[in-house]
Design a protein around this motif. Structure first.
Motif, mmCIF file in Angstrom:
data_model
loop_
_atom_site.group_PDB
_atom_site.id
_atom_site.type_symbol
_atom_site.label_atom_id
_atom_site.label_comp_id
_atom_site.label_asym_id
_atom_site.label_seq_id
_atom_site.Cartn_x
_atom_site.Cartn_y
_atom_site.Cartn_z
ATOM 1 N N ALA A 44 -4.205 -4.194 1.111
ATOM 2 C CA ALA A 44 -3.837 -5.747 1.105
ATOM 3 C C ALA A 44 -3.373 -6.427 0.174
ATOM 4 N N ASN A 45 -3.354 -5.729 -1.132
ATOM 5 C CA ASN A 45 -2.890 -6.605 -2.257
ATOM 6 C C ASN A 45 -1.309 -6.196 -2.783
ATOM 7 N N ALA A 46 -0.745 -5.433 -1.653
ATOM 8 C CA ALA A 46 0.612 -5.092 -2.006
ATOM 9 C C ALA A 46 1.406 -6.246 -1.766
ATOM 10 N N THR A 47 2.455 -6.355 -2.844
ATOM 11 C CA THR A 47 3.414 -7.531 -2.802
ATOM 12 C C THR A 47 5.006 -7.028 -2.856
ATOM 13 N N ASN A 48 5.508 -7.873 -2.399
ATOM 14 C CA ASN A 48 7.236 -7.591 -2.456
ATOM 15 C C ASN A 48 7.813 -8.866 -2.371
ATOM 16 N N PRO A 49 8.791 -9.195 -3.377
ATOM 17 C CA PRO A 49 9.216 -10.274 -3.636
ATOM 18 C C PRO A 49 10.086 -10.976 -2.290
ATOM 19 N N ASP A 50 10.510 -9.833 -1.559
ATOM 20 C CA ASP A 50 11.516 -10.430 -0.443
ATOM 21 C C ASP A 50 10.816 -10.637 0.732
ATOM 22 N N THR A 51 9.614 -10.219 0.679
ATOM 23 C CA THR A 51 8.844 -10.376 2.170
ATOM 24 C C THR A 51 7.647 -10.822 2.024
ATOM 25 N N SER A 52 6.859 -11.249 3.341
ATOM 26 C CA SER A 52 5.670 -12.050 3.215
ATOM 27 C C SER A 52 4.586 -10.938 3.015
ATOM 28 N N ARG A 53 3.248 -11.403 2.871
ATOM 29 C CA ARG A 53 2.280 -10.697 2.487
ATOM 30 C C ARG A 53 1.741 -9.685 3.283
ATOM 31 N N GLU A 54 1.805 -10.047 4.854
ATOM 32 C CA GLU A 54 1.282 -9.119 5.831
ATOM 33 C C GLU A 54 2.471 -8.187 6.075
ATOM 34 N N ARG A 59 4.240 -2.454 5.370
ATOM 35 C CA ARG A 59 5.112 -1.482 4.640
ATOM 36 C C ARG A 59 4.386 -0.501 3.756
ATOM 37 N N ALA A 60 3.377 -0.897 3.196
ATOM 38 C CA ALA A 60 2.544 -0.059 2.238
ATOM 39 C C ALA A 60 1.748 0.808 3.078
ATOM 40 N N MET A 61 1.009 0.252 4.174
ATOM 41 C CA MET A 61 0.253 1.385 4.983
ATOM 42 C C MET A 61 1.247 2.197 5.702
ATOM 43 N N THR A 62 2.250 2.010 6.236
ATOM 44 C CA THR A 62 3.485 2.795 7.010
ATOM 45 C C THR A 62 3.891 3.821 5.927
ATOM 46 N N ASN A 63 4.193 3.521 4.782
ATOM 47 C CA ASN A 63 4.664 4.493 3.793
ATOM 48 C C ASN A 63 3.642 5.330 3.581
ATOM 49 N N PHE A 64 2.326 4.957 3.428
ATOM 50 C CA PHE A 64 1.341 5.826 2.959
ATOM 51 C C PHE A 64 1.382 6.761 4.130
ATOM 52 N N TYR A 65 1.288 6.484 5.383
ATOM 53 C CA TYR A 65 0.577 7.269 6.741
ATOM 54 C C TYR A 65 2.138 8.192 6.735
ATOM 55 N N MET A 66 3.140 7.738 6.473
ATOM 56 C CA MET A 66 4.417 8.596 6.532
ATOM 57 C C MET A 66 4.147 9.646 5.716
ATOM 58 N N THR A 67 4.111 9.605 4.310
ATOM 59 C CA THR A 67 3.942 10.546 3.373
ATOM 60 C C THR A 67 2.689 11.557 3.689
ATOM 61 N N TYR A 68 1.519 11.004 3.954
ATOM 62 C CA TYR A 68 0.445 11.626 4.550
ATOM 63 C C TYR A 68 0.514 12.613 5.662
ATOM 64 N N ASN A 69 1.016 12.193 6.630
ATOM 65 C CA ASN A 69 1.399 12.878 7.845
ATOM 66 C C ASN A 69 2.581 14.037 7.559
#
Length: 442
Positions: A44-54, A59-69
């Motif tokens: 929820a607290n992931a931030t990226n200067p070029d993108t919105s909060r959601e 991106r943070a969630m999908t990156n985690f699942y990509m590595t995890y899987n």
């Protein structure tokens, strides 16, 4: 008289593989919901200067699942082969007990992540432990092997189907209660802690039952002899296995399996993140209900096999399953409300039919001596395909978040339709050989 009889039945049931499978799947359903919600909260607290909060959260969630899987797909290959070899040498419980230890340790690690507020990346270590124990790649073949050994040839398919249906039913029950358990907490225990404690307890019971109570049976020599007679007397397949490989059909079925496996795996890869974003924005309870809807496909697919097998062949079954999944994923592309999600899931009622049926059809294209190797090649192809589609679908989903978040589901639907082409060719080729086989059998 009644009480001793009940105790005797209970004593017999608790020594079967079914309690092991049901306890494991109940625990895994609780864990899946917990992991999904924890990943959302930690992202929820992931931030990226070029993108919105959601978008940053997605991106943070999908990156985690990509590595995890990817870790879960890669690490079990060698351990699963070693455990399978140990099982064939007489250690029949090894492919069941060792993966359950990995299951238990990974669940305990997530519990520690929640209790001690550890970084989410610790779960990559949990995935590694899970994979090195053999994971699902070792556990489920171990279960199926034990079921096959402990049942006669005439009852084997019925017993296997019973185990798989119980597995799906346990997943439904676990998923339905998982959201409610996640929200239970006290002043000292935060949300999700009670859910994970219950998951750890259930897995511990499954592990203890598999070590001390699970009984390894082997069918008698007489039943083994009957196995060959019954398989040769089957009216639905040729009387004898083919003398040489039908390489064209083998390749076509492998291509179909890879396309369909990529379609299903790619969609599932991003589905958990998709339901967390607006406009759905699911909470823990809704996540549990959604997972239950996914588990219900186990039941509906087996009912579909029982219903359709009376009037169509294996190729027809595969095509029905692929059409079911493709239509559901096409509808999922445009889902903007929870009720639409369940309508899309309703269309995928028979989505689990194709892969087991492809395995069955593939085994009919090769001599009995090559069947095991052929099915192993199929599993390796699906595993290595996962190395490609997991990052591919993740990056496509991230790149289309702003204009069509469901684009990956449209892509999944297209791949499922493409998978129907080689299956249809196999269906077109097969009738040409049937007359010759009937004459040979006579």
């Amino acid at each position: 008289m009644v009480i001793p009889s009940v105790c005797q039945i209970a004593s017999t049931v608790i020594r079967l593989i079914e309690p092991t499978v049901m306890l494991e799947e109940l625990a895994s359903a609780l864990f899946d919901t917990a992991l999904q919600v924890v990943v959302k909260d930690r992202s929820a607290n992931a931030t990226n200067p070029d993108t919105s909060r959601e978008e940053s959260q997605q991106r943070a969630m999908t990156n985690f699942y990509m590595t995890y899987n990817l870790i879960i797909h890669l690490t079990p290959i060698l351990p699963a082969l070693i455990l399978a070899r140990l099982g064939d040498r007489g250690w029949r419980k090894a492919p069941i007990v060792v993966p359950l230890c990995g299951y238990l340790l990974s669940r305990i690690i997530l519990l520690l992540v929640v209790l001690l507020h550890l970084p989410l990346k610790v779960m990559f270590g949990a995935a590694t432990i899970f994979g090195l124990s053999g994971g699902y790649c070792a556990f489920w073949p171990g279960v199926m092997t034990l079921v096959s050994l402990s049942s006669t040839t005439t009852e084997r398919s019925k017993v296997i189907m019973r185990v798989e249906v119980l597995y799906g039913a346990a997943g439904i029950v676990g998923s339905l209660v998982s959201g409610h358990l996640f929200q239970l907490y006290s002043s000292t225990l935060g949300q999700g802690t009670i859910l994970l404690i219950v998951s750890v307890v259930l897995l511990s019971l499954s592990l203890l039952q598999s070590i001390f109570l699970l009984q390894v049976k082997q069918i008698s020599r007489e039943a083994e002899d009957n196995c060959h007679l019954i398989s040769q007397a089957s009216s639905n397949v040729p009387a004898e296995a083919p003398v040489v490989k039908n390489m064209v059909n083998v390749v076509l079925l492998l291509v179909a399996a890879i396309l369909y496996g990529t379609s299903v795996g790619g969609a599932v890869e991003v589905l958990g993140s998709f339901v967390m974003k607006e406009p759905l924005s699911w909470n823990a309870m809704q996540v549990g209900y959604g997972n239950a809807a996914g588990c219900s496909i186990f039941l509906t697919s087996f009912l579909g096999v029982i219903l359709f097998r009376r009037c169509i062949n294996d190729v027809g079954l595969i095509l029905i399953g692929m059409v079911s999944f493709a239509s559901g994923m096409y509808f999922m592309t445009f889902v903007t409300a929870t009720y639409m999600f369940y309508l899309a899931r309703l269309l995928t009622l028979f989505a689990l039919i194709p892969m087991p049926t492809i395995r069955s059809l593939l085994s009919q294209q090769v001599p009995a001596s090559s069947c095991g190797r052929t099915l192993t090649v199929l599993q390796l192809c699906l595993t290595f395909a996962g190395m490609a589609y997991i990052p591919a679908f993740t990056k496509i989903y991230q790149g289309t978040l702003n204009w069509l978040p469901g684009f990956v589901f449209l892509l999944s639907s297209i791949l499922a339709v493409l998978g129907m082409i080689p299956v249809s060719i196999v269906g077109y080729r097969s009738p040409q050989k049937q007359p010759y086989e009937r004459i040979q059998g006579d």
